[in-house]
Design an enzyme around this catalytic site. Structure first.
Site, PDB file in Angstrom:
ATOM      1  CG  HIS A 104      -2.096   4.191   6.543  1.00  0.00           C
ATOM      2  ND1 HIS A 104      -1.610   5.124   5.648  1.00  0.00           N
ATOM      3  CD2 HIS A 104      -2.911   3.367   5.821  1.00  0.00           C
ATOM      4  CE1 HIS A 104      -2.131   4.877   4.431  1.00  0.00           C
ATOM      5  NE2 HIS A 104      -2.899   3.809   4.513  1.00  0.00           N
ATOM      6  CG  HIS A 139      -4.213   4.110   0.686  1.00  0.00           C
ATOM      7  ND1 HIS A 139      -4.531   2.781   0.526  1.00  0.00           N
ATOM      8  CD2 HIS A 139      -5.355   4.821   0.508  1.00  0.00           C
ATOM      9  CE1 HIS A 139      -5.836   2.692   0.257  1.00  0.00           C
ATOM     10  NE2 HIS A 139      -6.348   3.898   0.238  1.00  0.00           N
ATOM     11  CG  ASP A 172      -0.939   0.490   0.213  1.00  0.00           C
ATOM     12  OD1 ASP A 172      -1.284  -0.629   0.636  1.00  0.00           O
ATOM     13  OD2 ASP A 172      -1.702   1.480   0.190  1.00  0.00           O
ATOM     14  CG  ASP A 189      -4.039  -0.590  -1.622  1.00  0.00           C
ATOM     15  OD1 ASP A 189      -2.906  -0.475  -2.124  1.00  0.00           O
ATOM     16  OD2 ASP A 189      -4.319  -0.186  -0.473  1.00  0.00           O
TER      17      ASP A 189
HETATM   18 ZN    ZN Z   1      -3.468   0.987   0.892  1.00  0.00          ZN
END
Ligand code: ZN
Length: 301
Positions: free
Chosen positions: A116, A155, A153, A237
């Site tokens: 991120h 996200h 991931d 995740d």
């Molecule tokens: Zn994540």
């Protein structure tokens, strides 16, 4: 292990301990080579991040026992700068070892995570973008012409996308739950940069659906790109036990995805893979999933 963001925070030192515990319990710890992470030189960070982004971490460390918030869920403690340099340093050292043929592939059990972190700012538990820094190092120091970044991931890896969007040397393939933090990565039809294969999926998507999407969208793009080195933003995740999101992957799905990446790497990259830990907050599921991932990377599955 000394970078922590508060007892309440899911991105905790316990994550690395959980991985270590499962490596020992599975017997894998004795079969793989362990190396310490060196500190990344600041010049290597500067290939991806602005001086202002670097200074936000380096120059704002709190006194011992304190925390300095960069955003609502990204904090610094007194050790965060050193930890961030070691996380990026691990990715760089792994890249050096893999590119020179010292090792076949490598997994970096690192925190803070990176995907991120944008060129301009830390965010979302991430301080510097470890994978992006290593990819830039591979291209600028080792002269690689084509690399790929596989991000599984749950996200969207917005920071990695920001670093390389439109760069034809870097293919980024990912899936991510949508809508979900950081609410990026979904481009209007026809407007996505050609080097990005972004696959948003709804909550409750399970492994069989993800495998079909990987077959249909990731693998043809990876074959066409012929990467000389593949990086993995290895977040775990999307596991069904992980409550930070709501997807339904299990260890066997991570093993299957890893096997597909290994096969592409064997065809085009002499097997070269550098995998870096991103998310994964259900501690037992995280440890078991890393074991599944490493068994495939180590050829022990
Ligand atoms: Zn994540």
């Amino acid at each position: 292990m000394r970078h922590d963001m508060g007892d309440w925070h899911p991105e905790s030192p316990a994550r690395l301990q959980a991985i270590e515990d499962q490596l020992i319990a599975s017997g894998l710890a004795n079969l793989i080579e362990h190396r310490e992470a060196p500190l990344a030189p600041v010049d290597a960070l500067a290939r991806v991040h602005t001086e202002a982004a670097i200074a936000m971490v380096r120059d704002q460390l709190p006194p011992a026992g304190g925390y300095h918030p960069l955003d609502a869920d990204t904090l610094l403690n007194e050790h965060s700068w050193q930890a961030a340099l070691r996380a990026a340093g691990a990715a760089i050292a792994a890249t050096d070892a893999v590119v020179t043929g010292d090792v076949g592939n490598a997994f970096c059990a690192i925190r803070p995570p990176g995907h991120h972190a944008t060129p301009h700012t830390p965010m979302g538990f991430c301080l510097f973008n470890n994978v992006a820094i290593a990819a830039a190092h591979a291209m600028q120091v080792h002269g690689l012409q084509r690399v790929a970044i596989v991000d599984f991931d749950v996200h969207h890896g917005n920071g990695t996308e920001d670093a390389f969007s439109g760069d034809p040397r870097v293919l980024m393939v990912s899936f991510f739950q949508h809508p979900l933090y950081p609410y990026t990565g979904v481009h209007p039809p026809g407007s996505a940069p050609l080097n990005l294969v972004n696959i948003p999926v709804p909550a409750y998507t399970r492994g069989d659906t993800v495998r079909e999407l990987v077959r249909r969208h990731w693998l043809p793009a990876l074959e066409a790109h012929r990467p000389e080195l593949i990086f993995i933003s290895a977040g775990f995740d999307a596991h069904r036990e992980d409550d930070i999101a709501a997807m339904g992957l299990v260890e066997a799905d991570y093993a299957w995805i890893t096997r597909q990446v290994v096969e592409v790497a064997q065809r085009h990259a002499s097997g070269r893979i550098v995998s870096c830990l991103e998310g994964g907050y259900a501690l037992s599921a995280l440890g078991r999933s890393v074991v599944a991932h490493l068994k495939v990377l180590a050829g022990l599955d």
